[in-house]
Design a protein around this motif. Structure first.
Motif, mmCIF file in Angstrom:
data_model
loop_
_atom_site.group_PDB
_atom_site.id
_atom_site.type_symbol
_atom_site.label_atom_id
_atom_site.label_comp_id
_atom_site.label_asym_id
_atom_site.label_seq_id
_atom_site.Cartn_x
_atom_site.Cartn_y
_atom_site.Cartn_z
ATOM 1 N N TYR A 1 31.654 40.880 40.775
ATOM 2 C CA TYR A 1 32.963 40.860 41.419
ATOM 3 C C TYR A 1 33.997 41.391 40.433
ATOM 4 O O TYR A 1 34.305 40.753 39.429
ATOM 5 C CB TYR A 1 33.286 39.425 41.832
ATOM 6 C CG TYR A 1 34.508 39.245 42.718
ATOM 7 C CD1 TYR A 1 35.479 40.234 42.857
ATOM 8 C CD2 TYR A 1 34.686 38.064 43.428
ATOM 9 C CE1 TYR A 1 36.584 40.051 43.673
ATOM 10 C CE2 TYR A 1 35.795 37.863 44.248
ATOM 11 C CZ TYR A 1 36.738 38.863 44.360
ATOM 12 O OH TYR A 1 37.840 38.683 45.155
ATOM 13 N N LEU A 2 34.543 42.574 40.715
ATOM 14 C CA LEU A 2 35.566 43.196 39.885
ATOM 15 C C LEU A 2 36.913 43.013 40.580
ATOM 16 O O LEU A 2 37.123 43.559 41.667
ATOM 17 C CB LEU A 2 35.265 44.683 39.691
ATOM 18 C CG LEU A 2 33.895 45.021 39.078
ATOM 19 C CD1 LEU A 2 33.675 46.525 39.080
ATOM 20 C CD2 LEU A 2 33.785 44.459 37.669
ATOM 21 N N GLY A 3 37.808 42.242 39.968
ATOM 22 C CA GLY A 3 39.049 41.930 40.668
ATOM 23 C C GLY A 3 40.274 41.951 39.786
ATOM 24 O O GLY A 3 40.193 42.054 38.558
ATOM 25 N N ASP A 4 41.439 41.850 40.410
ATOM 26 C CA ASP A 4 42.723 41.819 39.719
ATOM 27 C C ASP A 4 43.173 40.369 39.546
ATOM 28 O O ASP A 4 42.396 39.433 39.741
ATOM 29 C CB ASP A 4 43.762 42.638 40.493
ATOM 30 C CG ASP A 4 43.777 42.286 41.975
ATOM 31 O OD1 ASP A 4 43.803 41.084 42.303
ATOM 32 O OD2 ASP A 4 43.746 43.211 42.818
ATOM 33 N N SER A 5 44.443 40.167 39.201
ATOM 34 C CA SER A 5 44.915 38.810 38.910
ATOM 35 C C SER A 5 44.918 37.901 40.129
ATOM 36 O O SER A 5 44.890 36.672 39.994
ATOM 37 C CB SER A 5 46.321 38.856 38.302
ATOM 38 O OG SER A 5 47.235 39.485 39.184
ATOM 39 N N ALA A 6 44.962 38.475 41.332
ATOM 40 C CA ALA A 6 44.914 37.648 42.537
ATOM 41 C C ALA A 6 43.592 36.897 42.641
ATOM 42 O O ALA A 6 43.496 35.884 43.343
ATOM 43 C CB ALA A 6 45.124 38.510 43.784
ATOM 44 N N VAL A 7 42.567 37.362 41.943
ATOM 45 C CA VAL A 7 41.269 36.682 41.928
ATOM 46 C C VAL A 7 41.291 35.492 40.983
ATOM 47 O O VAL A 7 40.538 34.533 41.158
ATOM 48 C CB VAL A 7 40.168 37.681 41.522
ATOM 49 C CG1 VAL A 7 38.802 37.012 41.464
ATOM 50 C CG2 VAL A 7 40.126 38.857 42.490
#
Length: 360
Positions: A54-60
């Motif tokens: 799972y590659l995500g931004d700060s919302a993750v």
């Protein structure tokens, strides 16, 4: 950030605490957090193959202080998948497609590549963030592009802080939005102290939303999304992309339908770039405008960070997308007996993995 009193309370009091405090600070300077994530991923992949990365931004990463459900978005996705599904989460502030491409280098060459779940954040593609001296993550990306992944111990770097000249250049850049062609500094300085600048709360919120969401995604950002798609195609990963939700309802309150139109146009441009790289059948979940104002962590700050209701809604959509992708990956096509011509799909047996972790 805490209050001044909080920070004073956290200062080391004994000699041993002082030594450990300075040792941790020195190690942090010598070990860039983005590069450290890559090193940990490389080492983890030598021990096991996760089912999902799972590659995500700060919302993750973030939860609301008022949430009773303290699970992050990646935790909710893990909980929604089958119990034996091994998920490796890799996410952080400003994590963007160019960074994801470098992290995917660690996945290349695996006999059974994991399913990739990744976020596409529209704000990170606008000028203030795409060229931000820190949040654009250029130093980390440039280093990771050249580092030898075969030697994990060497995947370590320290970068100097951005210079005053870099910040001055950034603050002087023009950012054209609904409130005018202001410089970045003309947005950020009043937002740091609205009262001193004579801004009412409504005027300050309007300026903030224009700054965060009032620009078109830049071509260089679209190019990085296309490159990410090409990387996924070359590795042979099954991928599920999704749009990081934007507080569109609140934005429309400030700027009318033009706000929604711009956000949807930016998402469409990003999706088109992603499909140019990966292919016309690339999966992009339409999650960018599904969350209502009361499903964001703090709609007044204009960010994409979700509270527990918003995370639960988005996680449900992501789980369905990942399940579909993995079911397609696990299916093999064979010919039926007795010379029949019609192929049938037989699910491959699943192998349970011993643990599930977020990789944080």
């Amino acid at each position: 950030m805490g209050t001044r009193l909080d920070l004073l309370e956290r200062r080391p009091r004994t000699r041993a605490q002082l030594v450990n405090y300075h040792r941790r600070r020195a190690m942090a300077r010598l070990d860039d957090p983005d590069v450290r994530q890559l090193r940990r991923l490389v080492r983890s992949l030598k021990e096991r193959t996760p089912d999902v990365v799972y590659l995500g931004d700060s919302a993750v990463s973030l939860v609301s202080p008022t949430d009773t459900d303290r699970r992050t978005l990646v935790d909710m996705v893990m909980a929604g998948l089958e119990p034996q599904t091994d998920v490796y989460g890799l996410h952080g502030a400003g994590y963007n497609p160019a960074m994801f491409t470098q992290y995917l280098r660690a996945v290349a060459g695996m006999a059974t590549p994991p399913t990739i779940l990744l976020s596409l954040c529209v704000r990170l593609g606008t000028m203030p963030w795409n060229r931000h001296p820190y949040f654009a993550r250029r130093r980390s990306i440039d280093f990771m592009r050249e580092v030898d992944l075969g030697r994990p111990a060497r995947i370590r770097a320290a970068f100097p802080r951005s210079t005053g000249t870099e910040w001055a250049e950034h603050l002087a850049r023009r950012h054209h939005t609904w409130v005018g062609p202001l410089t970045v500094g003309e947005y950020t300085r009043p937002l740091k102290d609205p009262e001193a600048s004579g801004f009412s709360p409504a005027e300050s919120a309007r300026l903030l939303y224009a700054y965060h969401h009032g620009g078109e995604v830049e071509q260089s950002y679209l190019d990085s999304i296309e490159e990410l798609g090409r990387s996924l195609r070359s590795i042979g990963c099954r991928a599920v992309a999704y749009q990081t939700p934007v507080p569109v309802q609140r934005g429309v309150e400030y700027f009318g339908a033009d706000f929604s139109t711009l956000i949807r146009s930016n998402f469409a441009a990003m999706e088109a770039a992603y499909r140019r790289g990966l292919g016309p059948d690339a999966v992009v979940l339409q999650t960018g405008t599904v969350c209502t104002t009361d499903e964001f962590l703090d709609p007044d700050d204009g960010s994409e960070h979700l509270n527990q209701a918003g995370r639960a809604k988005v996680a449900t959509m992501l789980v369905h997308g990942v399940r579909a992708a993995r079911a397609e990956t696990r299916a093999v096509t064979v010919l039926p007996p007795h010379g029949g011509r019609a192929p049938v799909c037989i699910p491959e047996p699943r192998v349970a993995t011993p643990q599930r972790q977020s990789g944080r």
